[in-house]
Design a protein around this motif. Structure first.
Motif, PDB file in Angstrom:
ATOM      1  N   GLY A   1       0.814  -1.211   0.000  1.00 55.68           N
ATOM      2  CA  GLY A   1       0.000   0.000   0.000  1.00 55.68           C
ATOM      3  C   GLY A   1       0.845   1.257   0.000  1.00 55.68           C
ATOM      4  N   ALA A   2       1.941   1.243   0.786  1.00 57.05           N
ATOM      5  CA  ALA A   2       2.847   2.397   0.832  1.00 57.05           C
ATOM      6  C   ALA A   2       3.572   2.572  -0.504  1.00 57.05           C
ATOM      7  CB  ALA A   2       3.862   2.214   1.959  1.00 57.05           C
ATOM      8  N   TRP A   3       4.003   1.447  -1.089  1.00 59.10           N
ATOM      9  CA  TRP A   3       4.726   1.497  -2.368  1.00 59.10           C
ATOM     10  C   TRP A   3       3.840   2.038  -3.485  1.00 59.10           C
ATOM     11  CZ3 TRP A   3       4.318  -2.439  -6.520  1.00 59.10           C
ATOM     12  CH2 TRP A   3       5.242  -2.229  -7.544  1.00 59.10           C
ATOM     13  N   VAL A   4       2.630   1.511  -3.583  1.00 63.56           N
ATOM     14  CA  VAL A   4       1.699   1.973  -4.619  1.00 63.56           C
ATOM     15  C   VAL A   4       1.351   3.443  -4.410  1.00 63.56           C
ATOM     16  CG1 VAL A   4      -0.640   1.721  -5.536  1.00 63.56           C
ATOM     17  CG2 VAL A   4       0.743  -0.306  -5.091  1.00 63.56           C
ATOM     18  N   GLY A   5       1.111   3.825  -3.158  1.00 60.74           N
ATOM     19  CA  GLY A   5       0.794   5.223  -2.877  1.00 60.74           C
ATOM     20  C   GLY A   5       1.916   6.165  -3.280  1.00 60.74           C
ATOM     21  N   ALA A   6       3.155   5.778  -2.974  1.00 62.05           N
ATOM     22  CA  ALA A   6       4.300   6.612  -3.346  1.00 62.05           C
ATOM     23  C   ALA A   6       4.443   6.708  -4.862  1.00 62.05           C
ATOM     24  CB  ALA A   6       5.571   6.049  -2.724  1.00 62.05           C
ATOM     25  N   LEU A   7       4.219   5.598  -5.560  1.00 58.97           N
ATOM     26  CA  LEU A   7       4.302   5.613  -7.020  1.00 58.97           C
ATOM     27  C   LEU A   7       3.230   6.517  -7.630  1.00 58.97           C
ATOM     28  CD1 LEU A   7       5.004   1.863  -7.886  1.00 58.97           C
ATOM     29  CD2 LEU A   7       6.594   3.778  -8.027  1.00 58.97           C
ATOM     30  N   LEU A   8       2.018   6.419  -7.098  1.00 56.62           N
ATOM     31  CA  LEU A   8       0.931   7.259  -7.615  1.00 56.62           C
ATOM     32  C   LEU A   8       1.226   8.740  -7.379  1.00 56.62           C
ATOM     33  CD1 LEU A   8      -2.173   5.189  -6.421  1.00 56.62           C
ATOM     34  CD2 LEU A   8      -1.369   5.455  -8.775  1.00 56.62           C
ATOM     35  N   ALA A   9       1.784   9.047  -6.206  1.00 52.36           N
ATOM     36  CA  ALA A   9       2.116  10.443  -5.905  1.00 52.36           C
ATOM     37  C   ALA A   9       3.228  10.944  -6.814  1.00 52.36           C
ATOM     38  CB  ALA A   9       2.526  10.569  -4.439  1.00 52.36           C
ATOM     39  N   GLY A  10       4.226  10.088  -7.048  1.00 54.77           N
ATOM     40  CA  GLY A  10       5.311  10.489  -7.934  1.00 54.77           C
ATOM     41  C   GLY A  10       4.858  10.715  -9.359  1.00 54.77           C
ATOM     42  N   GLN A  11       3.849   9.962  -9.771  1.00 51.40           N
ATOM     43  CA  GLN A  11       3.318  10.102 -11.128  1.00 51.40           C
ATOM     44  C   GLN A  11       2.568  11.418 -11.296  1.00 51.40           C
ATOM     45  OE1 GLN A  11       3.691   8.368 -13.803  1.00 51.40           O
ATOM     46  NE2 GLN A  11       1.980   8.846 -15.164  1.00 51.40           N
ATOM     47  N   SER A  12       1.796  11.804 -10.277  1.00 47.44           N
ATOM     48  CA  SER A  12       0.953  12.999 -10.409  1.00 47.44           C
ATOM     49  C   SER A  12       1.670  14.281  -9.993  1.00 47.44           C
ATOM     50  CB  SER A  12      -0.315  12.838  -9.563  1.00 47.44           C
ATOM     51  OG  SER A  12       0.010  12.915  -8.187  1.00 47.44           O
ATOM     52  N   GLY A  13       2.586  14.155  -9.035  1.00 47.58           N
ATOM     53  CA  GLY A  13       3.286  15.336  -8.556  1.00 47.58           C
ATOM     54  C   GLY A  13       2.442  16.233  -7.671  1.00 47.58           C
ATOM     55  N   SER A  14       1.228  15.812  -7.299  1.00 51.00           N
ATOM     56  CA  SER A  14       0.338  16.644  -6.495  1.00 51.00           C
ATOM     57  C   SER A  14       0.421  16.338  -5.003  1.00 51.00           C
ATOM     58  CB  SER A  14      -1.111  16.464  -6.963  1.00 51.00           C
ATOM     59  OG  SER A  14      -1.514  15.113  -6.808  1.00 51.00           O
ATOM     60  N   LEU A  15       1.222  15.329  -4.640  1.00 48.02           N
ATOM     61  CA  LEU A  15       1.353  14.926  -3.240  1.00 48.02           C
ATOM     62  C   LEU A  15       2.741  14.346  -3.065  1.00 48.02           C
ATOM     63  CD1 LEU A  15      -0.234  14.497  -0.518  1.00 48.02           C
ATOM     64  CD2 LEU A  15      -0.748  12.197  -1.336  1.00 48.02           C
ATOM     65  N   SER A  16       3.384  14.632  -1.939  1.00 52.69           N
ATOM     66  CA  SER A  16       4.739  14.134  -1.736  1.00 52.69           C
ATOM     67  C   SER A  16       4.740  12.606  -1.616  1.00 52.69           C
ATOM     68  CB  SER A  16       5.349  14.751  -0.476  1.00 52.69           C
ATOM     69  OG  SER A  16       4.769  14.192   0.691  1.00 52.69           O
ATOM     70  N   ASP A  17       5.834  11.984  -2.076  1.00 53.86           N
ATOM     71  CA  ASP A  17       5.940  10.528  -2.023  1.00 53.86           C
ATOM     72  C   ASP A  17       5.856  10.024  -0.594  1.00 53.86           C
ATOM     73  OD1 ASP A  17       6.403  11.017  -4.641  1.00 53.86           O
ATOM     74  OD2 ASP A  17       8.371  10.068  -4.755  1.00 53.86           O
ATOM     75  N   LEU A  18       6.491  10.728   0.329  1.00 55.11           N
ATOM     76  CA  LEU A  18       6.512  10.298   1.722  1.00 55.11           C
ATOM     77  C   LEU A  18       5.123  10.320   2.328  1.00 55.11           C
ATOM     78  CD1 LEU A  18       8.242   9.431   4.127  1.00 55.11           C
ATOM     79  CD2 LEU A  18       8.543  11.855   4.697  1.00 55.11           C
ATOM     80  N   ALA A  19       4.382  11.402   2.075  1.00 55.33           N
ATOM     81  CA  ALA A  19       3.025  11.509   2.622  1.00 55.33           C
ATOM     82  C   ALA A  19       2.118  10.452   2.009  1.00 55.33           C
ATOM     83  CB  ALA A  19       2.465  12.904   2.345  1.00 55.33           C
TER      84      ALA A  19
END
Length: 204
Positions: A82-100
């Motif tokens: 869940g953390a990995w997928v969330g970080a990937l999705l955030a990195g793709q959109s750039g609208s939320l930090s990967d860590l958060a």
């Protein structure tokens, strides 16, 4: 923050079936259904691996007691996914930090995994085997349905996932007594096997 609802929904779904989440998101991205899915999830080797593991989980998750063992093994895997997928999705959109995004996806996955594992322990106290199959099938369909819904209506899907998570936590609270009974029975079986093995040993 536009990707936040999808991160939350994928985190909730990862706590139930992480392999299905990776597989579905990869398919959604590869088919062009969503532009929010990073290319790393669309790679053929990732899709094949997730598909094989999903099939393994689809079988193991429907067998009484085997499902609880499977859940125990995945106590770390599902929140990490869940953390990995969330970080990937955030990195793709750039609208939320990967860590958060990783923290949100991982914590949500851990909460939904706790509900899933605890509910299965309670179900395993029942002598009939059919409830496991029904529950597992409902979970698989729920993950697929809500994740697909999130591709078109991410906010509504996140609200639905939040309601289901809250309802699951409340149900788990009322099932604690049955879960404790299941754990006592499992400990008793282990002790009986240990004693039987000791009796079966030849004398020195």
């Amino acid at each position: 923050m536009s990707v936040l609802p999808l991160v939350f929904t994928s985190g909730w779904a990862s706590g139930i079936n992480a392999y299905a989440v990776v597989l579905l998101l990869g398919i959604f991205g590869a088919t062009g259904l969503s532009d929010d899915v990073p290319e790393s999830l669309q790679r053929p080797e990732i899709l094949i691996t997730a598909g094989v593991l999903f099939l393994c989980e689809a079988v193991a998750d429907k067998i009484p007691y085997v499902d609880s063992v499977w859940d125990s093994v995945h106590t770390v895997i599902r929140p990490a996914a869940g953390a990995w997928v969330g970080a990937l999705l955030a990195g793709q959109s750039g609208s939320l930090s990967d860590l958060a995004a990783g923290a949100i996806g991982g914590s949500t996955a851990l909460a939904s995994h706790t509900v899933k594992a605890g509910t299965r322990m309670a179900i395993n106290t029942s002598p009939e085997p059919f409830s496991n199959f029904v529950m597992s099938t409902a979970e698989d369909l729920g993950v697929a349905g809500i994740l697909t819904f999130a591709m078109f209506h991410p906010e509504a899907a996140a609200i639905t996932a939040g309601v289901l998570l809250l309802a699951g936590l409340l149900a788990l609270f009322f099932l604690i007594s049955r879960i404790r009974r299941f754990l006592r029975r499992r400990a008793q079986r282990r002790e009986e096997k240990r004693l039987a093995a000791r009796v079966g040993q030849p004398p020195d």
